[in-house]
Scaffold this motif. Structure first.
Motif, PDB file in Angstrom:
ATOM      1  N   ARG A  96      11.176   2.499  -3.977  1.00 39.03           N
ATOM      2  CA  ARG A  96      12.426   3.246  -3.877  1.00 39.03           C
ATOM      3  C   ARG A  96      12.346   4.174  -2.674  1.00 39.03           C
ATOM      4  NH1 ARG A  96      12.758   6.247  -9.127  1.00 39.03           N
ATOM      5  NH2 ARG A  96      11.002   5.118  -9.984  1.00 39.03           N
ATOM      6  N   ASP A  97      13.461   4.718  -2.295  1.00 38.20           N
ATOM      7  CA  ASP A  97      13.554   5.605  -1.144  1.00 38.20           C
ATOM      8  C   ASP A  97      12.836   6.922  -1.447  1.00 38.20           C
ATOM      9  OD1 ASP A  97      14.242   7.198   1.000  1.00 38.20           O
ATOM     10  OD2 ASP A  97      16.401   6.936   0.774  1.00 38.20           O
ATOM     11  N   LEU A  98      11.685   7.132  -0.815  1.00 36.33           N
ATOM     12  CA  LEU A  98      10.909   8.333  -1.079  1.00 36.33           C
ATOM     13  C   LEU A  98      11.525   9.576  -0.445  1.00 36.33           C
ATOM     14  CD1 LEU A  98       7.258   6.979  -0.827  1.00 36.33           C
ATOM     15  CD2 LEU A  98       8.725   7.232  -2.833  1.00 36.33           C
ATOM     16  N   VAL A  99      12.291   9.390   0.622  1.00 33.98           N
ATOM     17  CA  VAL A  99      12.996  10.533   1.216  1.00 33.98           C
ATOM     18  C   VAL A  99      14.024  11.057   0.205  1.00 33.98           C
ATOM     19  CG1 VAL A  99      14.519  11.284   3.077  1.00 33.98           C
ATOM     20  CG2 VAL A  99      12.588   9.777   3.582  1.00 33.98           C
ATOM     21  N   ALA A 100      14.752  10.147  -0.423  1.00 37.29           N
ATOM     22  CA  ALA A 100      15.729  10.546  -1.439  1.00 37.29           C
ATOM     23  C   ALA A 100      15.018  11.191  -2.632  1.00 37.29           C
ATOM     24  CB  ALA A 100      16.546   9.342  -1.897  1.00 37.29           C
ATOM     25  N   GLY A 157       4.497  -1.326   7.146  1.00 43.08           N
ATOM     26  CA  GLY A 157       5.020  -1.462   5.800  1.00 43.08           C
ATOM     27  C   GLY A 157       4.373  -0.579   4.751  1.00 43.08           C
ATOM     28  N   VAL A 158       3.438   0.260   5.166  1.00 44.35           N
ATOM     29  CA  VAL A 158       2.795   1.173   4.216  1.00 44.35           C
ATOM     30  C   VAL A 158       3.804   2.246   3.801  1.00 44.35           C
ATOM     31  CG1 VAL A 158       0.942   2.877   3.905  1.00 44.35           C
ATOM     32  CG2 VAL A 158       0.522   0.805   5.269  1.00 44.35           C
ATOM     33  N   GLN A 159       3.875   2.515   2.505  1.00 45.91           N
ATOM     34  CA  GLN A 159       4.682   3.639   2.019  1.00 45.91           C
ATOM     35  C   GLN A 159       3.836   4.890   2.220  1.00 45.91           C
ATOM     36  OE1 GLN A 159       7.383   4.297  -0.511  1.00 45.91           O
ATOM     37  NE2 GLN A 159       8.277   2.292  -0.587  1.00 45.91           N
ATOM     38  N   SER A 197       0.813  -1.219   0.000  1.00 41.74           N
ATOM     39  CA  SER A 197       0.000   0.000   0.000  1.00 41.74           C
ATOM     40  C   SER A 197       0.847   1.269   0.000  1.00 41.74           C
ATOM     41  CB  SER A 197      -0.922   0.026   1.222  1.00 41.74           C
ATOM     42  OG  SER A 197      -1.826  -1.054   1.175  1.00 41.74           O
ATOM     43  N   ILE A 198       0.325   2.251  -0.703  1.00 35.73           N
ATOM     44  CA  ILE A 198       0.915   3.582  -0.731  1.00 35.73           C
ATOM     45  C   ILE A 198      -0.158   4.536  -0.231  1.00 35.73           C
ATOM     46  CG2 ILE A 198       1.921   5.394  -2.165  1.00 35.73           C
ATOM     47  CD1 ILE A 198       2.534   3.053  -4.210  1.00 35.73           C
ATOM     48  N   PHE A 199       0.187   5.318   0.767  1.00 37.44           N
ATOM     49  CA  PHE A 199      -0.744   6.286   1.337  1.00 37.44           C
ATOM     50  C   PHE A 199      -0.199   7.671   1.038  1.00 37.44           C
ATOM     51  CE2 PHE A 199      -2.044   9.018   4.920  1.00 37.44           C
ATOM     52  CZ  PHE A 199      -3.420   8.934   4.790  1.00 37.44           C
ATOM     53  N   VAL A 200      -0.937   8.437   0.240  1.00 40.70           N
ATOM     54  CA  VAL A 200      -0.534   9.798  -0.099  1.00 40.70           C
ATOM     55  C   VAL A 200      -1.480  10.751   0.612  1.00 40.70           C
ATOM     56  CG1 VAL A 200      -0.171  11.472  -1.949  1.00 40.70           C
ATOM     57  CG2 VAL A 200       0.302   9.036  -2.362  1.00 40.70           C
ATOM     58  N   PRO A 258       3.622  11.400 -11.483  1.00 43.54           N
ATOM     59  CA  PRO A 258       3.793  10.028 -11.982  1.00 43.54           C
ATOM     60  C   PRO A 258       5.141   9.428 -11.579  1.00 43.54           C
ATOM     61  CG  PRO A 258       2.825  11.403 -13.680  1.00 43.54           C
ATOM     62  CD  PRO A 258       3.243  12.330 -12.567  1.00 43.54           C
ATOM     63  N   ASP A 259       6.204  10.224 -11.594  1.00 44.24           N
ATOM     64  CA  ASP A 259       7.513   9.726 -11.154  1.00 44.24           C
ATOM     65  C   ASP A 259       7.493   9.369  -9.673  1.00 44.24           C
ATOM     66  OD1 ASP A 259       8.587  10.043 -13.696  1.00 44.24           O
ATOM     67  OD2 ASP A 259       9.346  12.057 -13.269  1.00 44.24           O
ATOM     68  N   LEU A 260       6.796  10.176  -8.882  1.00 43.03           N
ATOM     69  CA  LEU A 260       6.657   9.881  -7.455  1.00 43.03           C
ATOM     70  C   LEU A 260       5.939   8.554  -7.251  1.00 43.03           C
ATOM     71  CD1 LEU A 260       6.643  10.460  -4.388  1.00 43.03           C
ATOM     72  CD2 LEU A 260       4.568  11.818  -4.788  1.00 43.03           C
ATOM     73  N   MET A 261       4.848   8.357  -7.964  1.00 39.13           N
ATOM     74  CA  MET A 261       4.094   7.112  -7.815  1.00 39.13           C
ATOM     75  C   MET A 261       4.917   5.917  -8.299  1.00 39.13           C
ATOM     76  SD  MET A 261       1.506   7.898  -6.153  1.00 39.13           S
ATOM     77  CE  MET A 261       0.819   6.268  -6.152  1.00 39.13           C
TER      78      MET A 261
END
Length: 165
Positions: free
Chosen positions: A153-157, A102-104, A74-77, A143-146
């Motif tokens: 991938r490392d979302l902080v980076a 484990g949720v992004q 899961s990805i939570f935005v 779209p690149d973020l998703m």
């Protein structure tokens, strides 16, 4: 946040049209409204989103947590300026629970071309301490973020690279 509402509705409708994804759209002020059943009609989503003032991020996160059935997939935005009108400590605890499961999680301070709006820097720093990036994102970078989130991938980076643009 008007541009963010428009773009989030459009992107949610696009994501919902992909059979390999399960997408939910939840909007909030002091109330929480689930627009997931309207995602097949982006116009309905855009015109159906008429909320007032106030913000209870904690309540929205609590509702959204119930929708997550497979945390590691899961990805939570969260799109918010992070000015919490609800219970701040509980909001942060919920985010910590989600990431531990484990949720992004990623927080977009804005999803617009205008850049970062005014936002609660204390809450952004508290989320960063949990490993959750909080940054403004343009629609062309979403779209690149998703893709980065889907590929785990490392979302902080990603956020740091995006901030350098």
């Amino acid at each position: 946040m008007a541009a963010s509402v428009v773009y989030s509705g459009v992107f949610a409708a696009v994501l919902a049209s992909m059979r390999s994804l399960r997408t939910s759209l939840v909007v909030f002020d002091t109330a929480v409204v689930d627009l997931t059943d309207q995602l097949s009609d982006p116009v309905e989503v855009l015109f159906g989103t008429q909320l007032g003032g106030g913000t209870d991020i904690n309540r929205a996160i609590g509702y959204s947590q119930q929708l997550i059935t497979r945390p590691r997939d899961s990805i939570f935005v969260l799109i918010s300026d992070l000015y919490e009108g609800g219970v701040r400590e509980q909001m942060l605890r919920r985010v910590a629970e989600m990431t531990a499961a484990g949720v992004q999680v990623v927080v977009l301070l804005a999803l617009s071309d205008e850049g970062a709006p005014a936002y609660d820097r204390q809450n952004a720093a508290a989320l960063a301490a949990l490993g959750v990036p909080a940054f403004a994102c343009t629609p062309d970078a979403f779209p690149d973020l998703m893709a980065a989130a889907i590929e785990r991938r490392d979302l902080v980076a990603f956020a740091e690279r995006f901030a350098d643009r």
